[in-house]
Motif scaffolding. Structure first.
Motif: not given
Length: 210
Positions: A150-174
């Motif tokens: 999980q993470m906090l996304h600040v901004g438009s709902y339409d910009d969420e894909p960038e946060s999801f990319r960060q989350m997926e990269a973190f998951a892969a690292e872990q």
């Protein structure tokens, strides 16, 4: 003393702006499911019925002569949504989501001292006072998410894909794998009163060891 989820449950509702791994236990919710564009007028009716019932549960407890033993006053929990795509939406997905093909389950968490019997009482009472066809779709459910990123996304709902990319990269690292493209959003801001750049949304998806 009033239970304030923003202050007392920060580990679930106040993550930072970087991805983190969290274990989410079993909670109980009022839920309602549907399909379609969240920008449509009809989508707001789903939200309205969840809030009508959630506040009905809260306010009627305050009037009880003999409330549940564990009862304490509380702030109503935030709106949440679990999002997916229809089969057609999955097949035509090209990086841009067709919002008309979205499938959602909206929900509001309820305190542990609220049970399904009491929910049924308030559902019937609400239906008599302010009948609405969507009330029949509301369910009382117990849901356990388990391990999530999980993470906090600040901004438009339409910009969420960038946060999801960060989350997926973190998951892969872990060395974690995302279990599905379904994800959960917890809305900490009122989108009707907050400009898009300042919206605060908790994003989550379920994971397991890869």
């Amino acid at each position: 003393m009033k239970h304030e989820w923003r202050k007392e449950e920060k580990n679930y509702y106040q993550p930072g702006r970087k991805p983190e791994l969290k274990e989410i236990p079993r909670f109980q919710f009022l839920t309602i499911s549907g399909q379609g564009n969240p920008n449509s007028e009809s989508f707001g009716e789903y939200i309205a019925q969840l809030y009508a019932l959630s506040y009905g549960l809260k306010m009627n407890l305050k009037k009880m002569d003999n409330p549940p033993a564990e009862y304490q006053d509380y702030a109503v929990y935030p709106l949440e949504g679990v999002w997916d795509l229809t089969e057609e939406g999955r097949q035509t997905y090209d990086g841009a989501i067709d919002k008309d093909e979205l499938v959602f389950t909206l929900m509001i968490r309820q305190p542990d001292f609220i049970d399904e019997e009491y929910f049924r009482e308030i559902l019937e009472l609400t239906g008599k006072k302010k009948p609405h066809p969507l009330l029949d779709k509301v369910r009382f459910q117990s849901i356990e998410e388990g391990p999530v990123v999980q993470m906090l996304h600040v901004g438009s709902y339409d910009d969420e894909p960038e946060s999801f990319r960060q989350m997926e990269a973190f998951a892969a690292e872990q060395r974690l794998k995302r279990l599905s493209k379904t994800h959960r959003e917890i809305y900490l801001s009122d989108f009707r009163k907050t400009e898009p750049a300042k919206l605060k949304t908790v994003l989550r998806f379920r994971v397991a060891k890869s």
